[in-house]
Design a protein around this motif. Structure first.
Motif, short mmCIF file in Angstrom:
data_model
loop_
_atom_site.label_atom_id
_atom_site.label_comp_id
_atom_site.label_asym_id
_atom_site.label_seq_id
_atom_site.Cartn_x
_atom_site.Cartn_y
_atom_site.Cartn_z
N MET A 554 2.80 2.89 -10.63
CA MET A 554 3.83 3.66 -11.30
C MET A 554 4.71 2.84 -12.34
SD MET A 554 5.89 4.65 -7.68
CE MET A 554 5.92 3.13 -7.23
N PRO A 555 4.94 3.46 -13.29
CA PRO A 555 5.64 2.74 -14.54
C PRO A 555 7.02 2.10 -14.09
CG PRO A 555 6.06 5.22 -14.50
CD PRO A 555 5.05 4.89 -13.56
N GLY A 556 7.31 1.16 -14.87
CA GLY A 556 8.50 0.27 -14.60
C GLY A 556 8.02 -0.54 -13.48
N MET A 557 8.92 -0.64 -12.46
CA MET A 557 8.36 -1.18 -11.20
C MET A 557 7.35 -0.71 -10.33
SD MET A 557 11.04 -2.81 -8.06
CE MET A 557 12.10 -3.04 -9.19
N ASP A 558 6.12 -1.52 -10.29
CA ASP A 558 5.31 -0.75 -9.41
C ASP A 558 5.47 -1.03 -7.86
OD1 ASP A 558 4.45 -3.21 -8.72
OD2 ASP A 558 2.80 -3.32 -10.37
N GLY A 559 4.26 -0.29 -7.33
CA GLY A 559 4.46 -0.43 -5.70
C GLY A 559 4.35 -1.76 -5.16
N TYR A 560 3.47 -2.61 -5.90
CA TYR A 560 3.41 -3.96 -5.18
C TYR A 560 4.77 -4.72 -5.12
CZ TYR A 560 -1.47 -3.26 -5.72
OH TYR A 560 -2.95 -2.84 -5.79
N GLU A 561 5.47 -4.62 -6.30
CA GLU A 561 6.85 -5.34 -6.43
C GLU A 561 7.89 -4.60 -5.87
OE1 GLU A 561 9.61 -8.15 -7.70
OE2 GLU A 561 7.24 -8.14 -7.99
N ALA A 562 7.86 -3.19 -5.70
CA ALA A 562 8.90 -2.47 -4.79
C ALA A 562 8.70 -3.05 -3.31
CB ALA A 562 8.55 -1.29 -4.93
N ALA A 563 7.39 -3.15 -2.92
CA ALA A 563 7.06 -3.49 -1.56
C ALA A 563 7.74 -4.98 -1.10
CB ALA A 563 5.57 -3.36 -1.17
N ARG A 564 7.39 -5.68 -2.26
CA ARG A 564 7.82 -7.08 -1.99
C ARG A 564 9.42 -7.23 -1.61
NH1 ARG A 564 3.21 -8.63 -5.14
NH2 ARG A 564 4.27 -8.26 -7.04
N ARG A 565 10.14 -6.50 -2.45
CA ARG A 565 11.50 -6.44 -2.71
C ARG A 565 12.09 -5.73 -1.38
NH1 ARG A 565 13.98 -5.70 -8.88
NH2 ARG A 565 12.30 -7.26 -9.92
N LEU A 566 11.46 -4.66 -0.92
CA LEU A 566 12.05 -4.14 0.10
C LEU A 566 11.65 -5.01 1.52
CD1 LEU A 566 10.60 -0.47 -0.14
CD2 LEU A 566 12.84 -1.22 -0.04
N ARG A 567 10.80 -5.66 1.40
CA ARG A 567 10.37 -6.80 2.57
C ARG A 567 11.60 -7.76 2.61
NH1 ARG A 567 8.35 -3.74 6.65
NH2 ARG A 567 6.06 -3.24 6.34
N ALA A 568 11.67 -8.30 1.60
CA ALA A 568 12.52 -9.28 1.27
C ALA A 568 13.91 -8.97 1.60
CB ALA A 568 12.38 -10.02 0.12
N LYS A 569 14.51 -8.00 1.27
CA LYS A 569 15.66 -7.45 1.31
C LYS A 569 16.23 -6.86 2.58
CE LYS A 569 19.03 -4.94 -1.49
NZ LYS A 569 19.14 -3.91 -2.62
N HIS A 570 15.03 -6.27 3.20
CA HIS A 570 15.32 -5.59 4.58
C HIS A 570 14.48 -6.21 5.62
CE1 HIS A 570 17.92 -2.57 2.84
NE2 HIS A 570 16.79 -2.54 1.83
N ALA A 571 14.27 -7.57 5.80
CA ALA A 571 13.46 -8.23 6.60
C ALA A 571 13.57 -8.03 8.25
CB ALA A 571 13.71 -9.85 6.42
N ASP A 572 15.07 -7.58 8.44
CA ASP A 572 15.39 -7.32 9.80
C ASP A 572 15.17 -5.85 10.02
OD1 ASP A 572 16.13 -9.97 10.17
OD2 ASP A 572 18.19 -9.63 9.44
N SER A 573 14.74 -5.08 9.23
CA SER A 573 14.56 -3.59 9.49
C SER A 573 13.04 -3.29 9.93
CB SER A 573 14.82 -2.62 8.27
OG SER A 573 16.29 -2.84 7.74
N ALA A 574 13.02 -2.27 10.85
CA ALA A 574 11.82 -1.90 11.69
C ALA A 574 11.38 -0.73 10.56
CB ALA A 574 11.65 -1.94 12.97
N PHE A 575 10.33 -0.92 9.78
CA PHE A 575 9.82 0.19 9.13
C PHE A 575 8.46 -0.07 8.60
CE2 PHE A 575 11.39 -2.63 5.75
CZ PHE A 575 10.43 -2.65 4.75
N ARG A 576 7.60 0.91 8.53
CA ARG A 576 6.25 0.88 8.26
C ARG A 576 6.22 1.38 6.74
NH1 ARG A 576 2.36 0.27 11.69
NH2 ARG A 576 0.85 1.67 10.43
N LEU A 577 5.24 0.54 5.96
CA LEU A 577 5.07 0.37 4.65
C LEU A 577 3.54 0.94 4.24
CD1 LEU A 577 6.44 0.20 2.02
CD2 LEU A 577 6.08 -2.17 1.98
N ILE A 578 3.38 2.21 3.85
CA ILE A 578 2.12 2.55 3.59
C ILE A 578 1.85 2.81 2.20
CG2 ILE A 578 0.68 4.54 4.26
CD1 ILE A 578 2.66 5.05 6.53
N ALA A 579 0.73 2.37 1.64
CA ALA A 579 0.15 2.70 0.37
C ALA A 579 -0.59 3.98 0.39
CB ALA A 579 -0.56 1.54 -0.10
N MET A 580 -0.34 4.72 -0.57
CA MET A 580 -1.11 5.51 -0.90
C MET A 580 -1.44 6.02 -2.19
SD MET A 580 -0.87 9.73 0.61
CE MET A 580 0.36 10.13 -0.92
N THR A 581 -2.71 5.50 -2.69
CA THR A 581 -3.29 5.20 -3.82
C THR A 581 -4.54 5.62 -4.34
OG1 THR A 581 -3.38 3.51 -5.69
CG2 THR A 581 -3.78 2.89 -3.28
#
Length: 616
Positions: A554-581
């Motif tokens: 994706m333009p701007g912030m790609d999916g890799y960077e967004a995933a790293r930030r979500l995992r770091a920011k919400h480390a205590d949250s239980a969610f599944r992160l699925i790449a569709m590419t």
């Protein structure tokens, strides 16, 4: 008149060379008829005896810039001397040679006989030799010469640079030394015998570089050199041109033509399934509300869609094989199950046109070690190839036959066949049995060969010719192990997603986002959308989804960077992160794992697979 040492004047007059007799002081005493004929216009009288005439007055050597005083002085000292110069004779400048021969008696020079010869022909030959040598020395081609025994003695500078050898090394070589090992038989069995019998050989071959061993494509010409009068063998000569650039240009030109053919065929192959998809969608628009009537158009769309997916997958797989990027996940497999799966995958193509398909597999298990997905792909591609070239009502036969430690899988059809001259090329990339006929991209059989060879097997094709059908044979090593039985799992019908499924869909393509939102909402999920990585983080912060379905590129912030930030920011949250590419290589999967994704789905994703991942 003083005749030198009593020589008969008649002898001097009979000579064709210009003869001038000088006394001990260097004055002219006698000039013969040949000299008078050539220089008579310079002499004071026609008398045979000329007293006191200076030699320069006879030949006007000083006018030509030639100084003979030193040569005459040497002769008067008793030394033989030679002078070469150009003289104006009969209106043109001619090359002359003057030889001063002192006649000595009792240690004293009594007379000097000056012999003048016209060496115009000799000078011309010498000039031609010098011009030829300059041409050879400055030629950009390899020019070499060998003696009558075939031992090289000269290679020009360009030739030495071409093959990486010094002139001092040339006499220590032989003619075959200049060729790679696989060309030696050509030299010994064809080139040298043809030169000896016909005096000439020309063709394309390879030279080798003595320093690096590199192969050099060349246009090679050899000929015998013989004496012009006697015909005696003098030696051999070679003129060889480096045609590397021409070969590269030809290859580039052929590659460009092949690329154009491929792109034209690709456009054709893509339009074929797109046409019924477009028609099917139009038909559904017309039949809107009539679910039963829409079933057949939907089946057509789904079938053609799968054809497009297989086409793209084959293209990617051929590329991966060529770069060594495919990894096999091997296990012990029952061959009958592989063939059944391949028949199921090729079902739609085989059934169109009412082709009869027969399968013959031994009752005893035939176990091979391999990747089930790839082996199914091999057999399915051979079945699809047979269906493509077999007309309606034709017959396709699939057989598996054990032979010692191997098993042969044959796919035989009674279709249009393959010209025998094309059998050797049928497995090459972009090759087609009948160029110009709608035979696909010409990548399926190349893919088959690559996958079979990765399994340690071989594949071959045979046909008696056009109209006689074709047989493709895959040979694989048998395994002595027993295939692992799959554990029975409880099948679940595709249905609604798990309750409380809060799904965030992230993609910069609005059509993908909207279509997923509609489908997933109909399946019971609560869906929100975002169009880039930064937007996804914002929505996640406000809403806390249970699943994030996210694109990578994706333009701007790609999916890799967004995933790293979500995992770091919400480390205590239980969610599944699925790449569709659209990126599906092993390197892409590794990167998604490192970024924190739980799953990696490659577009396009079937709904059943998507529900399976969301339900995990």
């Amino acid at each position: 008149m003083a005749i030198p040492f009593g020589l008969d004047i008649r002898l001097l007059e009979a000579l064709s060379d210009a003869i001038v007799v000088l006394d001990a002081e260097g004055s002219v005493q006698f000039v013969n008829s040949a000299a008078r004929s050539a220089f008579g216009h310079l002499l004071p009288s026609p008398a045979g005896r000329i007293e006191g005439l200076d030699i320069d007055e006879c030949f006007r050597l000083s006018e030509c810039g030639t100084d003979i005083s030193s040569a005459l002085a040497a002769a008067l000292r008793g030394e033989r001397a030679v002078v070469e110069c150009d003289l104006p004779i009969e209106g043109r400048c001619r090359a002359m040679e003057f030889v001063f021969n002192p006649l000595v008696d009792d240690g004293q020079v009594q007379q000097v006989i000056l012999v003048g010869r016209d060496v115009e022909n000799r000078a011309q030959v010498q000039r031609q030799r010098e011009q030829l040598f300059a041409l050879v020395e400055n030629s950009s081609d390899f020019i070499g010469m060998a003696d009558a025994e075939g031992t090289p003695f000269y290679v020009n500078p360009a030739g030495r640079r071409m093959v990486g050898i010094a002139q001092a090394e040339v006499p220590h070589t032989s003619i075959p030394d200049y060729y790679p090992a696989d060309q030696i038989d050509l030299v010994n069995d064809q080139i040298l015998p043809r030169m000896r019998s016909d005096g000439y050989w020309s063709g394309e071959t390879f030279f080798r570089n003595f320093a690096t061993g590199a192969r050099i494509p060349v246009s090679d010409t050899h000929f015998v050199v013989r004496h012009p009068e006697t015909g005696e063998l003098i030696g051999y000569a070679t003129i060889t041109r480096d045609i590397s650039e021409q070969k590269r240009s030809l290859e580039l030109s052929e590659a460009s033509k092949q690329k154009d053919r491929f792109l034209a065929t690709l456009a054709h192959e893509l339009r074929n399934p797109l046409a019924p998809i477009r028609t099917g969608l139009d038909l559904i628009q017309v039949l809107r509300g009539d679910a039963a009537a829409c079933e057949e158009p939907l089946r057509i769309i789904d079938r053609q869609f799968q054809h497009l997916v297989h086409l793209v997958d084959d293209l990617l797989d051929v590329s991966r094989i060529s770069r060594g990027k495919i990894e096999l996940h091997k296990e012990q497999l029952e061959l009958a199950e592989i063939i059944d799966a391949a028949l199921e995958m090729s079902d739609s193509g085989l059934n169109r046109g009412d082709r009869r398909v027969t399968v013959s597999v031994p009752s005893e298990p035939l176990v091979v070690e391999g990747d089930p997905v790839r082996l199914v792909q091999v057999i399915a591609n051979l079945l699809n190839n047979a269906a493509k070239f077999t007309d309606a009502g034709g017959h396709i036969d699939v057989r598996a036959t054990p032979r010692d430690d191997w098993v042969e899988i044959q796919v035989q059809d009674d279709g249009c066949g393959v010209p025998r001259e094309r059998l050797d090329k049928i497995f090459e990339m972009f090759s087609q049995a009948e160029p110009g006929r709608s035979g696909g991209l010409g990548i399926g059989l190349s893919l088959v060969r690559g996958l079979v060879e990765m399994h340690g097997g071989t594949v071959s094709a045979d046909s008696a010719g056009p109209g006689c059908g074709a047989t493709f044979t895959v040979s694989l090593p048998l395994s002595s192990s027993v295939p692992v039985q799959a554990t029975a799992e409880t099948a679940t019908e595709p249905g609604a997603l798990p309750t409380q499924c809060r799904l965030l869909v992230v993609d910069d393509n609005p059509d993908i986002v909207e279509s997923l939102r509609l489908v997933l909402t109909m399946l019971g999920a609560e869906v929100r959308v975002a169009h880039d990585g930064a937007d996804a983080i914002r929505v996640f912060d406000e809403w806390t989804p249970t699943h994030v379905l996210m694109d990578l590129g994706m333009p701007g912030m790609d999916g890799y960077e967004a995933a790293r930030r979500l995992r770091a920011k919400h480390a205590d949250s239980a969610f599944r992160l699925i790449a569709m590419t659209g990126w599906g290589q092993e390197e892409d999967r590794r990167r998604t794992r490192e970024a924190g994704f739980d799953e990696h789905l490659v577009k396009p994703v079937r709904l059943e697979r998507l529900k399976e991942v969301l339900s995990a």
